[in-house]
Design a protein around this motif. Structure first.
Motif, short mmCIF file in Angstrom:
data_model
loop_
_atom_site.label_atom_id
_atom_site.label_comp_id
_atom_site.label_asym_id
_atom_site.label_seq_id
_atom_site.Cartn_x
_atom_site.Cartn_y
_atom_site.Cartn_z
N SER A 24 0.83 -1.22 0.00
CA SER A 24 0.00 0.00 0.00
C SER A 24 0.86 1.26 0.00
CB SER A 24 -0.94 0.02 1.20
OG SER A 24 -1.88 -1.02 1.08
N GLU A 25 1.91 1.26 0.81
CA GLU A 25 2.80 2.42 0.88
C GLU A 25 3.57 2.59 -0.43
OE1 GLU A 25 5.16 2.59 4.67
OE2 GLU A 25 4.06 0.70 4.95
N VAL A 26 4.08 1.49 -0.97
CA VAL A 26 4.85 1.55 -2.21
C VAL A 26 3.97 2.08 -3.34
CG1 VAL A 26 6.15 0.19 -3.91
CG2 VAL A 26 6.32 -0.38 -1.47
N SER A 27 2.77 1.54 -3.44
CA SER A 27 1.84 1.95 -4.49
C SER A 27 1.44 3.41 -4.34
CB SER A 27 0.59 1.08 -4.46
OG SER A 27 0.93 -0.26 -4.69
N ARG A 28 1.13 3.82 -3.12
CA ARG A 28 0.75 5.21 -2.89
C ARG A 28 1.91 6.15 -3.24
NH1 ARG A 28 -0.90 4.85 1.99
NH2 ARG A 28 1.07 5.37 2.98
N ASP A 29 3.13 5.78 -2.88
CA ASP A 29 4.31 6.57 -3.22
C ASP A 29 4.45 6.73 -4.73
OD1 ASP A 29 6.93 7.82 -2.90
OD2 ASP A 29 7.76 5.88 -3.49
N ILE A 50 -8.56 4.25 -11.58
CA ILE A 50 -8.02 3.17 -12.41
C ILE A 50 -6.49 3.23 -12.39
CG2 ILE A 50 -7.89 2.20 -14.75
CD1 ILE A 50 -10.77 3.25 -15.15
N LEU A 51 -5.93 4.43 -12.43
CA LEU A 51 -4.48 4.57 -12.33
C LEU A 51 -3.98 3.99 -11.01
CD1 LEU A 51 -1.66 5.62 -13.11
CD2 LEU A 51 -2.34 7.84 -12.16
N LYS A 52 -4.65 4.34 -9.94
CA LYS A 52 -4.25 3.85 -8.62
C LYS A 52 -4.28 2.32 -8.58
CE LYS A 52 -5.06 5.00 -3.80
NZ LYS A 52 -5.88 5.80 -2.90
N ALA A 53 -5.34 1.73 -9.10
CA ALA A 53 -5.45 0.26 -9.13
C ALA A 53 -4.35 -0.34 -10.01
CB ALA A 53 -6.82 -0.16 -9.64
N GLY A 54 -4.11 0.28 -11.16
CA GLY A 54 -3.09 -0.22 -12.08
C GLY A 54 -1.69 -0.17 -11.48
N VAL A 55 -1.39 0.90 -10.78
CA VAL A 55 -0.08 1.03 -10.14
C VAL A 55 0.10 -0.09 -9.12
CG1 VAL A 55 1.28 2.45 -8.53
CG2 VAL A 55 0.18 3.51 -10.52
N GLU A 56 -0.91 -0.29 -8.28
CA GLU A 56 -0.80 -1.35 -7.26
C GLU A 56 -0.71 -2.73 -7.90
OE1 GLU A 56 -2.78 -2.96 -3.14
OE2 GLU A 56 -3.10 -0.88 -3.76
N GLU A 57 -1.50 -2.98 -8.92
CA GLU A 57 -1.46 -4.29 -9.57
C GLU A 57 -0.13 -4.53 -10.26
OE1 GLU A 57 -4.86 -5.24 -12.03
OE2 GLU A 57 -6.19 -4.24 -10.60
N ASN A 58 0.41 -3.52 -10.92
CA ASN A 58 1.71 -3.68 -11.57
C ASN A 58 2.82 -3.96 -10.56
OD1 ASN A 58 1.59 -3.44 -14.48
ND2 ASN A 58 0.80 -1.39 -14.14
N TRP A 112 12.26 1.37 -3.75
CA TRP A 112 11.82 0.63 -2.56
C TRP A 112 12.58 -0.69 -2.45
CZ3 TRP A 112 8.24 1.35 1.44
CH2 TRP A 112 7.57 2.57 1.43
N CYS A 113 12.75 -1.37 -3.59
CA CYS A 113 13.48 -2.65 -3.59
C CYS A 113 14.94 -2.44 -3.23
CB CYS A 113 13.34 -3.34 -4.94
SG CYS A 113 11.68 -3.93 -5.29
N LEU A 114 15.56 -1.43 -3.79
CA LEU A 114 16.97 -1.15 -3.49
C LEU A 114 17.15 -0.77 -2.02
CD1 LEU A 114 18.05 0.76 -6.71
CD2 LEU A 114 18.82 -1.51 -5.97
N ASP A 115 16.22 0.02 -1.49
CA ASP A 115 16.30 0.39 -0.07
C ASP A 115 16.20 -0.86 0.81
OD1 ASP A 115 16.51 3.04 -0.83
OD2 ASP A 115 14.42 3.55 -0.29
#
Length: 159
Positions: A24-29, A50-58, A112-115
């Motif tokens: 949720s945090e990663v997607s919101r960021d 739809i953008l918000k959903a797409g970002v989280e799904e991706n 986020w992954c690198l951190d």
């Protein structure tokens, strides 16, 4: 990362699992950064949802890929992302805005992954530099371009 080094594959799996706990945090960021940087994507509440959903799904899909060592050939773009591309095209939003959104989202996800990788092993950052990250983003952008423009002739060759 089928066929990759076992050490790298295990590191990626652990990183993906830990980052997924904060989806949720990663997607919101990523979503907030996309909207802050690309004014053409703001405004319409349906499009924003739809953008918000797409970002989280991706992001969730990519975390799942690395957590479970899935071959990229078995991964398809999320339905919300494809719908988002169609709706932007219907509203005459330039495809460059869509492609830029993918690049921004990819950068935020990768950060986020690198951190997380750095938290686990400060000297192991090269493990996340695997070319599959860019290949997945390039494939997804190409698929969305087809949805947006309606022409499979625009697909780039992918090695």
């Amino acid at each position: 990362m089928a066929g990759g080094s076992r050490v790298v594959t295990k590191r990626l799996s652990v990183v993906a699992s830990n980052v997924a706990a904060h989806i949720s945090e990663v997607s919101r960021d990523a979503w907030e950064r996309i909207l802050a940087e690309i004014p053409q994507l703001r405004g319409d509440e349906i499009i924003l949802n739809i953008l918000k959903a797409g970002v989280e799904e991706n992001i969730s899909t990519m975390l799942h890929v690395f957590e479970n060592d899935m071959p990229l050939e078995n991964v398809e773009g999320p339905a919300s992302a494809l719908d988002y591309a169609r709706r932007l095209a219907q509203r005459n939003v330039p495809i460059s805005a869509l492609i830029r959104a993918y690049r921004i989202g990819h950068c935020r996800y990768l950060q986020w992954c690198l951190d997380e990788l750095h938290r686990q092993e400060p000297d192991a950052e090269e493990a996340m530099g695997h070319p599959l990250h860019e290949r997945r983003t390039d494939l997804e952008v190409a698929l969305l371009a087809v949805q947006y423009l309606g022409s499979p002739l625009l697909l780039p060759a992918v090695p």
